[in-house]
Design an enzyme around this catalytic site. Structure first.
Site, short mmCIF file in Angstrom:
data_model
loop_
_atom_site.label_atom_id
_atom_site.label_comp_id
_atom_site.label_asym_id
_atom_site.label_seq_id
_atom_site.Cartn_x
_atom_site.Cartn_y
_atom_site.Cartn_z
N TYR A 97 0.82 -1.22 0.00
CA TYR A 97 0.00 0.00 0.00
C TYR A 97 0.85 1.27 0.00
O TYR A 97 0.46 2.28 -0.58
CB TYR A 97 -1.02 -0.03 1.15
N VAL A 136 -9.54 2.95 -5.26
CA VAL A 136 -9.21 3.50 -3.93
C VAL A 136 -8.28 4.71 -4.07
O VAL A 136 -7.78 5.23 -3.09
CB VAL A 136 -8.53 2.40 -3.06
N ASP A 137 -8.10 5.18 -5.34
CA ASP A 137 -7.09 6.22 -5.61
C ASP A 137 -7.58 7.65 -5.34
O ASP A 137 -6.78 8.58 -5.36
CB ASP A 137 -6.58 6.09 -7.07
N HIS A 148 -14.71 0.34 -2.12
CA HIS A 148 -13.63 -0.47 -1.53
C HIS A 148 -12.70 0.33 -0.64
O HIS A 148 -11.58 -0.07 -0.40
CB HIS A 148 -12.83 -1.15 -2.65
N GLY A 183 -14.45 1.09 -17.38
CA GLY A 183 -13.12 0.61 -17.00
C GLY A 183 -13.12 -0.46 -15.94
O GLY A 183 -12.27 -0.45 -15.04
N SER A 197 -13.58 -4.84 -15.32
CA SER A 197 -13.72 -6.17 -15.93
C SER A 197 -15.01 -6.83 -15.47
O SER A 197 -15.34 -7.92 -15.91
CB SER A 197 -12.51 -7.03 -15.53
C1 BV8 Z 1 -16.70 -10.36 -0.34
C2 BV8 Z 1 -9.36 -2.94 -2.75
C3 BV8 Z 1 -17.71 -11.74 1.25
C4 BV8 Z 1 -8.04 -3.60 -2.66
C5 BV8 Z 1 -10.64 -4.55 -4.02
C6 BV8 Z 1 -15.83 -16.32 -7.04
C7 BV8 Z 1 -16.87 -15.78 -7.75
C8 BV8 Z 1 -17.43 -14.54 -7.40
C9 BV8 Z 1 -16.92 -13.85 -6.29
C10 BV8 Z 1 -15.88 -14.40 -5.61
C11 BV8 Z 1 -15.33 -15.62 -5.96
N1 BV8 Z 1 -14.32 -15.88 -5.10
C12 BV8 Z 1 -14.22 -14.86 -4.22
C13 BV8 Z 1 -15.17 -13.99 -4.50
C14 BV8 Z 1 -15.47 -12.77 -3.79
C15 BV8 Z 1 -14.48 -11.67 -4.18
C16 BV8 Z 1 -14.38 -11.49 -5.67
O1 BV8 Z 1 -15.22 -10.87 -6.28
N2 BV8 Z 1 -13.29 -12.05 -6.24
C17 BV8 Z 1 -13.06 -11.91 -7.66
C18 BV8 Z 1 -11.55 -11.91 -7.91
C19 BV8 Z 1 -13.75 -13.05 -8.40
N3 BV8 Z 1 -15.04 -10.47 -3.60
C20 BV8 Z 1 -14.69 -10.15 -2.37
O2 BV8 Z 1 -13.88 -10.75 -1.69
C21 BV8 Z 1 -15.43 -8.96 -1.79
N4 BV8 Z 1 -15.91 -9.33 -0.49
O3 BV8 Z 1 -17.15 -11.02 -1.22
O4 BV8 Z 1 -16.92 -10.60 0.98
C22 BV8 Z 1 -18.18 -11.56 2.63
C23 BV8 Z 1 -19.53 -11.29 2.85
C24 BV8 Z 1 -19.98 -11.17 4.13
C25 BV8 Z 1 -19.09 -11.30 5.21
C26 BV8 Z 1 -17.72 -11.54 4.97
C27 BV8 Z 1 -17.26 -11.67 3.67
C28 BV8 Z 1 -14.50 -7.78 -1.63
C29 BV8 Z 1 -14.06 -7.32 -2.99
C30 BV8 Z 1 -13.22 -6.05 -2.83
C31 BV8 Z 1 -11.76 -6.41 -2.95
N5 BV8 Z 1 -10.99 -5.18 -2.94
N6 BV8 Z 1 -9.97 -3.39 -3.98
C32 BV8 Z 1 -7.01 -2.76 -3.38
O5 BV8 Z 1 -7.37 -2.03 -4.32
O6 BV8 Z 1 -5.86 -2.89 -2.99
S1 BV8 Z 1 -11.06 -5.13 -5.52
C33 BV8 Z 1 -9.88 -4.61 -6.61
O7 BV8 Z 1 -9.88 -5.47 -7.71
C34 BV8 Z 1 -10.20 -3.27 -7.20
O8 BV8 Z 1 -10.74 -2.39 -6.28
C35 BV8 Z 1 -11.14 -3.60 -8.30
O9 BV8 Z 1 -12.45 -3.58 -7.84
C36 BV8 Z 1 -10.81 -5.02 -8.61
C37 BV8 Z 1 -10.26 -5.09 -10.00
O10 BV8 Z 1 -11.35 -4.92 -10.80
P1 BV8 Z 1 -11.42 -3.75 -11.88
O11 BV8 Z 1 -11.55 -2.44 -11.20
O12 BV8 Z 1 -12.46 -4.17 -12.83
O13 BV8 Z 1 -10.01 -3.74 -12.55
P2 BV8 Z 1 -9.51 -4.79 -13.59
O14 BV8 Z 1 -8.06 -4.60 -13.72
O15 BV8 Z 1 -10.07 -6.12 -13.24
O16 BV8 Z 1 -10.22 -4.34 -14.96
C38 BV8 Z 1 -9.89 -3.11 -15.56
C39 BV8 Z 1 -10.69 -3.06 -16.84
O17 BV8 Z 1 -10.44 -1.79 -17.44
C40 BV8 Z 1 -10.27 -4.11 -17.84
O18 BV8 Z 1 -11.43 -4.70 -18.39
C41 BV8 Z 1 -9.51 -3.34 -18.89
O19 BV8 Z 1 -9.72 -3.83 -20.21
C42 BV8 Z 1 -10.13 -1.97 -18.79
N7 BV8 Z 1 -9.25 -0.87 -19.16
C43 BV8 Z 1 -7.91 -0.79 -19.02
N8 BV8 Z 1 -7.48 0.43 -19.45
C44 BV8 Z 1 -8.58 1.11 -19.85
C45 BV8 Z 1 -9.72 0.30 -19.67
N9 BV8 Z 1 -10.97 0.70 -19.97
C46 BV8 Z 1 -11.11 1.94 -20.49
N10 BV8 Z 1 -10.08 2.79 -20.70
C47 BV8 Z 1 -8.81 2.40 -20.40
N11 BV8 Z 1 -7.79 3.26 -20.62
#
Ligand code: BV8
Length: 242
Positions: free
Chosen positions: A68, A103-104, A119, A188, A190
């Protein structure tokens, strides 16, 4: 004949007086901040899902703290890009709620006034005891370990890690903003991380027009009213121009 997606998206956005946007790491990519997918979900060889978790913090708090610190260092140099600014400018003619997974803090820096940080925030730390979160000036390269000045417990980033629940109040506020919107933008992201992504799928279910702006197709693309493929920093200013 199906309308050109850009024209359809533009007509939806120009008419809307209440707009809600779900944003992800992609909207900050043109501000120089790595997304989770682009880095292959890695930071210094660690999978983000392995570092951004309470287990990782218990196992190796110093590593998580360094992760972080690095994010804060990068974040402190980042400036809002035209995509953030276009959303902020839209407030001149519409009510705009931004539900961000990021979170930025760049939406707030761009001038958006209704931002829900799903988040948490890089710019806040909180006590692992019972004390309230501490906001602090950026950038913050906190030495490790850092104790809470009030109770002496360890501090942690005020960020929702994988496996941690989102604040129910934040989820309620997000659902309300989505339900009252006339168009729901998804920018932006996934659309994989839950429960954030489910807000967009619920908008589809409720029949709210969904406009997706992303560099690649996502699981939402087949359900969106329009999917515009490209850079948010280029597409959003054109899409939201008055
Ligand atoms: C919870 C803070 C339960 C951290 C983050 C299986 C299936 C479904 C769900 C799950 C599973 N296994 C586990 C889970 C749950 C899990 C989850 O969803 N996992 C995912 C990986 C499948 N979720 C959790 O754990 C959540 N909590 O479920 O708790 C619970 C309930 C009750 C009681 C107790 C527990 C918590 C989720 C939050 C995690 N924290 N962030 C940090 O930032 O350090 S998430 C973190 O990753 C980010 O914040 C962000 O949300 C995520 C990444 O996602 P994106 O933002 O979409 O970024 P990504 O890189 O994936 O995509 C970027 C996109 O932009 C791409 O498509 C790219 O093509 C595009 N792009 C790139 N450049 C550009 C662009 N588009 C336009 N212009 C550009 N220039």
């Amino acid at each position: 004949m199906k309308k050109d997606p850009f024209e359809l998206a533009r007509s939806l956005c120009s008419k809307a007086r209440r707009v809600c946007a779900l944003t992800g790491a992609g909207i900050s990519a043109e501000s120089g901040l790595a997304t989770f997918r682009d880095a292959g979900g890695l930071w210094e060889g660690h999978r983000v899902e392995d570092v951004a978790t309470p287990e990782a913090f218990r196992r190796d708090p110093r590593l998580v703290w360094q992760f972080y610190n690095a994010r804060r260092k990068a974040g402190a140099e980042a400036r809002p890009n035209p995509a953030h600014l276009a959303l902020a400018k839209l407030e001149e003619r519409a009510q705009v709620s931004v539900l961000t997974q990021n979170v930025d803090g760049l939406h707030g820096k761009a001038g958006s006034t209704r931002v829900v940080e799903l988040h948490g925030s890089l710019w806040r730390v909180r006590c692992t005891g019972e004390c309230p979160p501490l906001a602090h000036a950026e950038p913050l390269e906190l030495a490790w370990p850092t104790q809470c000045k009030r109770c002496g417990e360890l501090l942690r980033p005020d960020i929702v890690w994988f496996g941690e629940a989102l604040d129910p109040k934040v989820l309620e506020e997000s659902a309300r903003a989505m339900l009252e919107s006339e168009v729901f933008l998804v920018i932006g992201t996934s659309a994989l991380v839950q429960p954030a992504a489910s807000i967009a799928f619920e908008a589809v279910r409720r029949g709210i027009p969904v406009v997706e702006v992303n560099r690649e197709r996502t699981p939402l693309s087949k359900l969106a009213s329009a999917t515009l493929l490209g850079k948010a920093g280029e597409l959003l200013p054109k899409l939201l121009k008055a």
